[in-house]
Enzyme design. Structure first.
Site, PDB file in Angstrom:
ATOM      1  N   HIS A 124      12.752  -3.549   4.225  1.00 17.48           N
ATOM      2  CA  HIS A 124      11.782  -3.563   4.287  1.00 17.48           C
ATOM      3  C   HIS A 124      12.325  -5.266   5.437  1.00 17.48           C
ATOM      4  O   HIS A 124      12.996  -4.913   5.870  1.00 17.48           O
ATOM      5  CB  HIS A 124      11.802  -4.676   3.033  1.00 17.48           C
ATOM      6  N   ASP A 201      18.932  -6.341  -1.449  1.00 16.33           N
ATOM      7  CA  ASP A 201      17.693  -6.798  -1.711  1.00 16.33           C
ATOM      8  C   ASP A 201      17.070  -6.516  -2.610  1.00 16.33           C
ATOM      9  O   ASP A 201      16.793  -5.297  -2.992  1.00 16.33           O
ATOM     10  CB  ASP A 201      16.532  -6.273  -0.340  1.00 16.33           C
ATOM     11  N   GLN A 204      12.569  -5.057  -5.220  1.00 22.89           N
ATOM     12  CA  GLN A 204      12.459  -3.458  -6.603  1.00 22.89           C
ATOM     13  C   GLN A 204      13.178  -2.801  -7.109  1.00 22.89           C
ATOM     14  O   GLN A 204      13.172  -1.736  -7.518  1.00 22.89           O
ATOM     15  CB  GLN A 204      11.657  -1.751  -5.125  1.00 22.89           C
ATOM     16  N   LYS A 227       7.244 -10.729  -8.367  1.00 23.96           N
ATOM     17  CA  LYS A 227       7.083  -8.692  -8.722  1.00 23.96           C
ATOM     18  C   LYS A 227       7.753  -8.839  -9.878  1.00 23.96           C
ATOM     19  O   LYS A 227       7.886  -7.649  -9.935  1.00 23.96           O
ATOM     20  CB  LYS A 227       8.091  -8.189  -7.531  1.00 23.96           C
ATOM     21  N   CYS A 365       6.285  -2.429   5.626  1.00 23.89           N
ATOM     22  CA  CYS A 365       6.195  -3.566   6.315  1.00 23.89           C
ATOM     23  C   CYS A 365       7.717  -2.971   6.080  1.00 23.89           C
ATOM     24  O   CYS A 365       8.830  -3.291   5.880  1.00 23.89           O
ATOM     25  CB  CYS A 365       7.123  -4.951   5.203  1.00 23.89           C
TER      26      CYS A 365
HETATM   27  N1  PMP Z   1      11.976  -6.513  -0.178  1.00 26.07           N
HETATM   28  C1  PMP Z   1      12.009  -5.388  -0.180  1.00 26.07           C
HETATM   29  C2  PMP Z   1      12.161  -4.037  -1.061  1.00 26.07           C
HETATM   30  C3  PMP Z   1      10.189  -5.459  -1.177  1.00 26.07           C
HETATM   31  O1  PMP Z   1       9.640  -4.786  -1.499  1.00 26.07           O
HETATM   32  C4  PMP Z   1       9.106  -7.186  -0.613  1.00 26.07           C
HETATM   33  C5  PMP Z   1       7.948  -6.951  -1.027  1.00 26.07           C
HETATM   34  N2  PMP Z   1       7.298  -6.167  -0.606  1.00 26.07           N
HETATM   35  C6  PMP Z   1      10.417  -7.938  -0.024  1.00 26.07           C
HETATM   36  C7  PMP Z   1      11.907  -7.733   0.494  1.00 26.07           C
HETATM   37  C8  PMP Z   1       9.609  -9.423   0.769  1.00 26.07           C
HETATM   38  O2  PMP Z   1       9.591 -10.109  -0.913  1.00 26.07           O
HETATM   39  P1  PMP Z   1       8.122 -11.039  -1.038  1.00 26.07           P
HETATM   40  O3  PMP Z   1       7.749 -10.689   0.509  1.00 26.07           O
HETATM   41  O4  PMP Z   1       7.822 -12.031  -2.383  1.00 26.07           O
HETATM   42  O5  PMP Z   1       9.599 -12.377  -0.201  1.00 26.07           O
END
Ligand code: PMP
Length: 407
Positions: A124, A201, A204, A227, A365
């Site tokens: 991401h 990270d 997920q 999430k 993203c």
């Molecule tokens: N890493 C991953 C794998 C994600 O799916 C996401 C959210 N789409 C993020 C980081 C970022 O999370 P946040 O927008 O809540 O900071």
């Protein structure tokens, strides 16, 4: 599927009983943000109605109560991920904020020009851009391990990139696009063999399976409350005590200090050193309620249920003509990204939205991964603890409509 009562779970989520565009909601976008059970909504309301004040300051009744609730939420997180100490749990705004904290504190203070950071092509953006920023500031080198055509991660490919200059490895626990589950424990061992640290990270990861940070032996683990069926504006950075102890704070202000004179300041102990200013108090309490909720059902049971729906979905989507599923690594978790030969992902999502089916379309993203698979965008259906096979039938039927319209 014995004890897992998905219908009872669905009744806990008020939004699942609503209609969109005159159709029952089929929510398949939980990887972007999950819906909230009544237990979380009520915990937030109760806090504002009867237990609210600023934390760590006043000695009055409500401030003490709010502080106890806030610190109680930290202990719930500690138990949930099996951290050794509650002060290894830092409240942040989310995963993005947590990863930036590691980059701006740890990497900025302890990495030297020429040192290397390894990530993957399936990151991401929040696990790419913070490293690029500190790379440019400090003269570091950033490398990425590729995935194979199924979206699988091969640790030998990562090992091939490791040198004695490797100081930090950052990976997703689970890819938000491919669903690939990374072998975090083995990656931690690889990192430690060369004296590097591992940043995970977990945005997920923590949502789909039990996480034990001591067993994984990762150095940092980041995730978002929203999430995990909790509020927005709250996230977690877990870090090992000995690393957090030596790291400088990134933000200065109230609550993060011990003493302040005009000449100089000294820092508060963990975890407060990294929590400058009034924190997201109610959001933290809401996250604590979300953790109570999922922990009572059990993350393993949730993962098993989602795995069943995922397998069903994989079969159903395979029968949609012209649909290509991207991300088919063995043991993958709850996301289904796909493209169709007849329609752009944005058209797919717009058309199935008319049937009440919510999926995400775009680059998710993860632009380097779109390049890797040579597509401008993908559609993505992602599963939560409340999804059912009927949701998947609704998705598959609506995708057949897309074919009829475009093909
Ligand atoms: N890493 C991953 C794998 C994600 O799916 C996401 C959210 N789409 C993020 C980081 C970022 O999370 P946040 O927008 O809540 O900071």
């Amino acid at each position: 599927e014995s004890a897992y009562d998905v219908e009872a779970i669905r009744r806990d989520f008020p939004i699942l009983a609503t209609e969109v565009r005159g159709k029952p909601l089929v929510f398949l976008d939980s990887a972007a943000s999950a819906q909230k059970p009544r237990q979380v909504i009520e915990a937030v309301t109760r806090m504002y109605e009867a237990e609210y004040a600023n934390v760590h300051r006043g000695l009055h009744y409500l401030s003490e109560l709010a502080t106890a609730r806030y610190e109680g939420a930290r202990e719930k997180v500690q138990n949930f991920i099996n951290a050794k100490h509650s002060h290894e749990v830092i409240f942040t705004r989310g995963t993005t904020d947590a990863l930036n904290l590691v980059a701006q504190s740890y990497a900025r203070a302890f990495l030297e020009p020429g040192d290397e950071i390894i990530i993957t092509t399936m990151e991401h953006h929040s696990n790419i851009v913070p490293w690029q920023m500190v790379r440019d500031e400090k003269g570091l080198v950033l490398k990425a391990v590729d995935v194979d055509d199924e979206g699988a991660f091969n640790i030998a490919d990562m090992e091939a990139l490791v040198t004695e200059k490797t100081k930090l490895i950052a990976v997703p626990h689970v890819s938000n696009v491919l669903g690939t589950v990374l072998p975090v424990k083995e990656i931690a061992a690889l990192a430690h063999k060369t004296g590097a640290i591992l940043v995970v990270d977990g945005a997920q990861g923590v949502t789909h399976m039990p996480v034990d940070v001591q067993d994984l032996d990762c150095d940092f683990y980041a995730f978002s409350g929203h999430k995990l069926y909790g509020p927005t504006g709250i996230g977690i950075l877990y870090g090992k005590e000995e690393l957090l102890e030596k790291m400088p704070p990134v933000q200065g202000g109230g609550d993060m200090i011990n003493t302040v004179t005009i000449e100089k300041s000294t820092w508060a102990d963990l975890p407060h050193k990294f929590e400058a200013g009034t924190p997201p108090i109610v959001q933290a309490v809401g996250l604590g309620a979300a953790i109570d909720y999922v922990a009572a059902i059990g993350m393993a049971a949730i993962g098993e249920h989602e795995g069943d729906v995922l397998n069903y979905a994989t079969q159903r989507l395979a029968s949609v003509e012209g649909l290509r599923l991207i991300g088919t690594a063995p043991g993958k978790a709850s996301v289904l990204s796909f493209v169709m030969d007849c329609a752009h992902p944005h058209d797919i999502s717009t058309i199935i939205d008319q049937a009440g089916v919510a999926v995400r379309a775009g680059h998710h993203c993860a632009q380097p991964l779109m390049d890797r698979f040579d597509v401008p965008a993908m559609a993505r259906a992602s599963l939560g603890m409340y999804n059912t096979r009927q949701d998947i039938d609704a998705l598959a039927d609506s995708l057949e409509k897309v074919r009829e319209i475009f093909a």
